[in-house]
Design an enzyme around this catalytic site. Sequence first.
Site, PDB file in Angstrom:
ATOM      1  CE  LYS A   1     -12.982   7.869 -18.965  1.00  9.07           C
ATOM      2  NZ  LYS A   1     -13.558   7.173 -19.225  1.00  9.07           N
TER       3      LYS A   1
ATOM      4  CE1 TYR B   1     -18.280  10.562 -16.042  1.00 13.73           C
ATOM      5  CE2 TYR B   1     -16.863  10.470 -14.084  1.00 13.73           C
ATOM      6  CZ  TYR B   1     -18.018   9.622 -14.792  1.00 13.73           C
ATOM      7  OH  TYR B   1     -17.933   8.652 -14.465  1.00 13.73           O
TER       8      TYR B   1
ATOM      9  NE  ARG C   1      -2.723   0.145   2.906  1.00 11.97           N
ATOM     10  CZ  ARG C   1      -2.384   0.697   4.244  1.00 11.97           C
ATOM     11  NH1 ARG C   1      -2.098   1.976   4.494  1.00 11.97           N
ATOM     12  NH2 ARG C   1      -2.426   0.004   5.548  1.00 11.97           N
TER      13      ARG C   1
ATOM     14  CG  ASP D   1     -10.954  15.180 -15.117  1.00 13.17           C
ATOM     15  OD1 ASP D   1     -10.101  15.146 -16.685  1.00 13.17           O
ATOM     16  OD2 ASP D   1     -11.679  14.689 -14.681  1.00 13.17           O
TER      17      ASP D   1
HETATM   18  C1  LIG Z   1     -13.554  13.956 -17.548  1.00 10.78           C
HETATM   19  C2  LIG Z   1     -13.203  12.821 -16.022  1.00 10.78           C
HETATM   20  N1  LIG Z   1     -13.026  12.747 -15.598  1.00 10.78           N
HETATM   21  C3  LIG Z   1     -12.718  11.440 -14.385  1.00 10.78           C
HETATM   22  C4  LIG Z   1     -13.856  10.871 -14.634  1.00 10.78           C
HETATM   23  C5  LIG Z   1     -13.578   9.406 -14.510  1.00 10.78           C
HETATM   24  O1  LIG Z   1     -12.075   8.262 -14.709  1.00 10.78           O
HETATM   25  P1  LIG Z   1     -12.345   6.765 -13.951  1.00 10.78           P
HETATM   26  O2  LIG Z   1     -14.013   6.362 -14.933  1.00 10.78           O
HETATM   27  O3  LIG Z   1     -11.162   6.167 -14.139  1.00 10.78           O
HETATM   28  O4  LIG Z   1     -12.906   6.911 -12.411  1.00 10.78           O
HETATM   29  C6  LIG Z   1     -13.994  10.446 -16.467  1.00 10.78           C
HETATM   30  C7  LIG Z   1     -14.714   9.211 -16.757  1.00 10.78           C
HETATM   31  O5  LIG Z   1     -15.343   9.066 -17.289  1.00 10.78           O
HETATM   32  C8  LIG Z   1     -13.690  11.183 -17.045  1.00 10.78           C
HETATM   33  O6  LIG Z   1     -14.327  11.468 -18.942  1.00 10.78           O
END
Ligand SMILES: Cc1ncc(COP(=O)(O)O)c(C=O)c1O
Length: 365
Positions: free
Chosen positions: A190, A101, A49, A165
Amino acid sequence: MSEPGPSTRVVRAGLPDPEQGEPFLPGPVFAAPFHFTGAPSESPATYGRYGNPTWARYEEALGSLEDAEAVLFSSGMAAVAALLLTQLRPGSVLAMDHGCYHSVRLLARTYFEPRGVELRLAPPAELAEAAEGADLLWMETPSNPALEVYDVAALTKGDAVTVADNTTAGPLLQRPLDLGADYSLTSATKHLSGHADLLLGYVTTRDPERAQALRAWRTHAGSIPGPFEVWLAHRSLATLALRLERGCDNALAIARLLATRDDVTGVRYPGLPSDPGHEVARRQMSGYGTIVSFDLGSPERAERFLAAARLVADATSFGGVLSSAERRARWGGDAVPEGFVRLSAGCEDTADLLADVESALDASA
Ligand SMILES: Cc1ncc(COP(=O)(O)O)c(C=O)c1O
């Protein structure tokens, strides 16, 4: 040698120096406890961890793409939670772009507002004003799924700590830290991993104390990545530039096709000169991404389009080698029309993908 290009950088990122008889990318290290005698500082590894050599290699790779330190988490949302929880206290003010998101907004609403954090949601033109007096400014650009573009350099001028982000663009297309952000956050689920087979997320920062605070959070909260996923993601990183090149070309071709059709409205792609975000995107991005969004007018038509497409999977997420799309309103939580479609262009041949999208549009009309 001049500055290496993106492909040159990603194929080598995070690899150890060559050693006789050793592989290019060492395999994943699986361990809960490691052999360790004496104080923790006397051993390179102690307990799974606290750290793992497979994470360390991938973090070095990710950090090198933004000239920063990277801290890896078990998913993008684990990275989001780490940032919010280490930055906000009761009484803090969080200014956030209104279309980021949906899980990020949900997290803020469900767990932070009831604990005394003031949440101010604002569209691109009003976020700077909303951020006056705020402790943390959160922007996602281009935003998912509406693809609104936020001006990172302008928004990072105020006093708030700033997070961008960067998931829809990723570090090869946009470098928020160069534009003044304190933190850049990416879901590596992604494009970074690109094969739709794992979840990971990370934060980059150029401030070692901030990186250390996030590592401490990860250790104590336990939002740690699995070594096998990390190794797979590191392996996939080598093709990131190639995959993005094809994905961005395909997205632009699809956006251009959609823009010519009378039966499609609201086409958003930051690479189209007519897009409201194009001017800012042109200044702050080196490529416009693989996502296109548009409105097919009704949920029924959007569902018919998705059913008719052969090369575009009906699935959520984006950034994979295989094209996918979804009717976003099926989730709720986003201010988008019922027939709104978010399409992620993959690495298929452009002519094949265009023909498939065109025939699915015709079949759904
Ligand atoms: C812009 C954005 N930030 C954060 C996330 C969260 O990522 P995760 O699905 O890997 O937890 C996503 C997921 O689609 C996203 O599109």
